[in-house]
Design a protein around this motif. Structure first.
Motif, PDB file in Angstrom:
ATOM      1  N   ILE A 162      -5.496   1.309   5.781  1.00 43.22           N
ATOM      2  CA  ILE A 162      -4.167   0.514   5.323  1.00 43.22           C
ATOM      3  C   ILE A 162      -4.375  -0.672   5.884  1.00 43.22           C
ATOM      4  CG2 ILE A 162      -1.787   0.525   5.063  1.00 43.22           C
ATOM      5  CD1 ILE A 162      -1.898   3.567   4.693  1.00 43.22           C
TER       6      ILE A 162
ATOM      7  N   GLY B 127      -5.462   0.425  -2.784  1.00 47.56           N
ATOM      8  CA  GLY B 127      -4.152   0.148  -2.195  1.00 47.56           C
ATOM      9  C   GLY B 127      -3.345   1.520  -2.023  1.00 47.56           C
TER      10      GLY B 127
ATOM     11  N   TYR C  19      -6.999  -2.894   4.795  1.00 47.39           N
ATOM     12  CA  TYR C  19      -6.871  -3.222   3.375  1.00 47.39           C
ATOM     13  C   TYR C  19      -5.850  -4.568   3.242  1.00 47.39           C
ATOM     14  CZ  TYR C  19      -5.045  -2.948  -1.370  1.00 47.39           C
ATOM     15  OH  TYR C  19      -4.556  -3.250  -2.704  1.00 47.39           O
TER      16      TYR C  19
ATOM     17  N   ALA D 273       0.778  -1.160   0.118  1.00 45.10           N
ATOM     18  CA  ALA D 273       0.012   0.130   0.041  1.00 45.10           C
ATOM     19  C   ALA D 273       0.832   1.435  -0.029  1.00 45.10           C
ATOM     20  CB  ALA D 273      -0.930   0.003   1.256  1.00 45.10           C
TER      21      ALA D 273
END
Lengths: 471, 296
Positions: free
Chosen positions: A458, A430, A461, A232
């Protein structure tokens, strides 16, 4: 029991003395003052102040620790959610945030929350022999790399939070030094460099790698980061494009953007003989604008030895966007205010350097979109003011470098990166963003708040992508 | 290190400050005041294009110097900078030796020069500007142009890269102000003869401001597209400070992000000259002190 009464004043360097140096203006509470101030806190059960903190510090909890003389404990409590307490204690507009919601503010003066935060952070720095090693919550996450673009407040926050969780984080910074706007923008008399260095070191001590001189978008692109090692990317590239007035004569020499003026002095130290970057000491400097950056420019101009420094602002005093405290400090230091005045054009000498500004008198009309009364030019009110230096400090737009080199990145018409407010994710999976790159020029703490949200986004994710369930 | 081939990158997560040390691998004095460095800078070498520049910072007391990239070698991971030791910053930079590390080197910055097959192109390099004109000229040739290169300098010792330019130019003209080498006179004289004698489709000029301005004045009556590479005063080089602003076609542009290449016929030359000269006194004083005082 809370002791009531007025809040403890912040000890300050005397104005006549401080205008001749770059040392910090506010000197910080003593232990006695801090305990006394902490005792004013009612320790409300519903903690209204916390709702005003963009990074959710448990404010009553750290104040209770100060009351009980556990200053290091207070710092540790703050650091649970804020990796940069000594900075926030100095540059946050607390009167608009936590302190605004303090019960005491309803009847009198709020608890000096920012001052106490600063005290705790400074105490810890002065008394801890070594930074206590922070163990990552989940070392298994170390196999996942996150890139952070920009080493300013948003980037440092994302990096610190993700490193605490266990991720491997690399910050890429375009300039040759760390800190972003905290270094090139905020003058050292408001944020001493040793404090900034200490906070950056703390983030590094969490395992964050900082690489300077990398201009993402040019040295390599955001997509290169995603293709070559990173799960990311967080874009915290700031609001690095100065707004100008767009009037005649603005490119005469001697006319600076606020950014250029501050960068020359704060980052390049142009005012000091041994540094190569040049600057001319103004006889008469005019700063256009009345925000915090304008105050910083004016107060910096005083300190490098300008004979006269005037803030030129098109609205009246009550609309000035700068913090009341900064305006007060500037005036104490001899900065003059010329209100309800707007430049019409800049006038140059035979060498193409600015020598005067033709201005218009303004009056306030109906409120505009910002709710402030719109300034309207008074007909035929033109007049001339002399100036050999003009600093245009009207704020900034987001830097176009990332958006112009990142395909598929959606932005607002004015350039701000569009994100999902809940996660900080942009239109590209991302890729996350936060801080001034998203909002346009705002505050250090709002950038940090955005960084906290993005760090959670993040984390979520990467966990979803790799089906990670461990806590 | 990574990036052995253009377009291929290493694992960027493995980069460290140590892996990115900008070590000087080759140094050459091209003349008493012209110095060439070949510097290890794999990431920049991998993405540099003709017309782009880097910012060099020589250390704590140094300034941020914009220097256009003269050459790059993605396979070797190096870039070449050629600079004239004119002020404190460049004099201090000239004191670095092979094996030394440049404290800070960032780039590539700016828009690459627009390269296409214009037809017949004239590339003009003045003094140290020749170092910057070199990759642009090469790229023009590679794009299919018939390439005429004009190199001018004050005197013979300041003429650089002649053999290399000759190797890929269809025609090479050298001029010196004092006649110590090549034709005596300014680059604009052969340029005017070319414009009068044949169809020229594109001119690019890189060198001192008066030379670029003279080229602009020379080509304007002929309506030939003319590009110049401006060297405005800069600090960050990334669009943040606006110190490098220049008026082009009546609009304010930032040399660092909108340039450094601009339409020569649209540049406000008087304004640019004034902005470049603003710190003349401070720079002269600094230069004298640097020459007198060694490293201090």
């Amino acid at each position: 029991m809370a002791r009531g009464g007025p809040r403890n004043k912040m000890p300050q360097q005397d104005a006549a003395k401080r205008v001749k140096n770059f040392d910090e203006v506010a000197l910080g509470y003593t232990e006695e003052q801090a305990i006394d101030e902490a005792e004013r806190c009612l320790n409300c059960k519903h903690k209204p102040c916390v709702a005003g903190c963009p990074v959710n510090i448990d404010i009553p909890a750290f104040i209770e620790l100060i009351k009980s003389n556990d200053f290091t404990g207070a710092a540790a409590e703050i650091k649970k959610t804020n990796s940069l307490p000594a900075i926030c204690g100095r540059v946050c507009p607390q009167e608009e945030q936590c302190e605004k919601l303090c019960i005491l503010a309803k009847k009198g003066e709020s608890v000096g929350i920012g001052r106490l935060e600063r005290f705790a952070a400074d105490y810890e720095a002065a008394h801890s022999t070594a930074e206590a090693a922070v163990e990552p919550e989940n070392p298994g996450l170390g196999q996942y790399n996150v890139a952070v673009v920009g080493c300013g407040p948003a980037g440092l926050t994302v990096a610190g939070d993700l490193a605490k969780k266990g991720y491997s984080v690399t910050i890429f910074e375009a300039l040759h030094k760390t800190g972003g706007v905290l270094r090139y923008g905020i003058p050292e008399f408001r944020l001493p460099r040793n404090i900034l260095d200490r906070e950056v070191k703390y983030v590094e001590s969490l395992g964050v790698k900082i690489i300077t001189d990398i201009i993402v978008g040019r040295t390599f692109r955001v997509e290169d980061l995603l293709r070559n090692g990173f799960e990311a990317v967080f874009v915290g590239s700031g609001a690095g494009a100065p707004k100008l007035m767009g009037i005649e004569g603005e490119n005469l020499s001697g006319i600076y953007s606020g950014n250029e003026w501050l960068t020359r002095i704060n980052l390049m130290r142009a005012h000091r003989e041994e540094y190569a970057t040049p600057i001319k000491i103004p006889q008469k400097a005019c700063v256009i604008g009345a925000g915090n950056t304008a105050m910083d420019c004016a107060r910096t101009a005083m300190r490098i030895g300008s004979k006269e420094v005037t803030i030129v602002y098109r609205r009246s005093r009550s609309e000035m966007p700068a913090r009341a405290e900064e305006i007060e400090n500037a005036e104490e230091e001899g900065v003059k205010l010329m209100l309800l005045t707007n430049p019409k054009r800049f006038i140059g000498d035979e060498k193409g350097a600015v020598k005067a500004i033709e201005c218009l008198r303004m009056e306030l009309g109906e409120p505009d979109d910002s709710g402030r009364r719109r300034p309207v030019a008074v007909k035929d009110s033109e007049f001339i003011i002399q100036a050999d230096t003009v600093i245009v400090a009207l704020g900034q737009n987001p830097n176009p470098l990332i958006r112009s080199t990142t395909e598929g990145l959606e932005t607002q018409s004015w350039g701000g990166i569009i994100i999902n407010e809940e996660t900080g994710m942009t239109s590209i999976a991302g890729v996350f963003a936060g801080g001034d790159a998203v909002t346009g020029e705002a505050t250090v703490i709002s950038a940090m708040g955005a960084g906290k949200i993005a760090a959670e986004g993040i984390d979520q994710y990467i966990r979803e992508k790799h089906d990670i369930t461990t806590e | 290190m990574c990036s052995k081939n253009h377009g291929e990158m290493c694992n960027l997560a493995e980069l460290t400050p140590d892996s990115l040390k900008n070590t000087i691998v080759h140094k050459e004095k091209l003349s008493p005041v012209l110095t060439l460095f070949e510097i290890r800078a794999p990431l920049i070498a991998n993405s540099a294009k003709a017309g782009q520049f880097v910012i060099v910072w020589t250390g704590e007391h140094g300034e941020r110097l914009p220097l256009t990239v003269s050459d790059w070698d993605a396979a070797n991971g190096t870039i070449t900078l050629i600079f004239q030791e004119v002020g404190r910053g460049t004099i201090e930079l000239g004191r670095f030796e092979v094996g030394d590390e440049i404290p800070s080197l960032a780039g590539p910055l700016g828009q690459p020069t627009e390269i296409k097959d214009f037809g017949t192109a004239v590339a003009i390099g003045g003094g140290v500007g020749t170092a910057i004109a070199r990759p642009v000229a090469k790229a023009l040739k590679d794009a299919g142009n018939e390439l005429i290169t004009i190199v001018g300098a004050r005197e013979k010792s300041l003429i650089i890269l002649e053999d290399e330019l000759r190797s890929f130019s269809d025609e090479l003209i050298v001029t010196t102000d004092d006649g110590s080498y090549g034709r005596k006179g300014l680059v604009t004289e052969p340029l005017k003869e070319l414009l009068d004698s044949r169809k020229i489709d594109f001119v690019v000029a890189i060198g001192p401001l008066p030379m670029m301005r003279a080229v602009a004045d020379t080509t304007k009556p002929y309506g030939v597209k003319t590009i110049v590479s401006l060297d405005a005063i800069m600090i960050d080089g990334t669009g943040m400070c606006g110190g490098c602003r220049v008026t082009v076609g009546g609009k304010t542009k930032f040399t660092c992000v909108d340039g450094p290449d601009f339409d020569a016929h649209e540049v406000d030359w008087n304004e640019l000259r004034a902005r470049k000269a603003f710190y003349f006194e401070e720079e002269s004083k600094d230069r004298q002190a640097t020459l007198a005082g060694g490293d201090e």
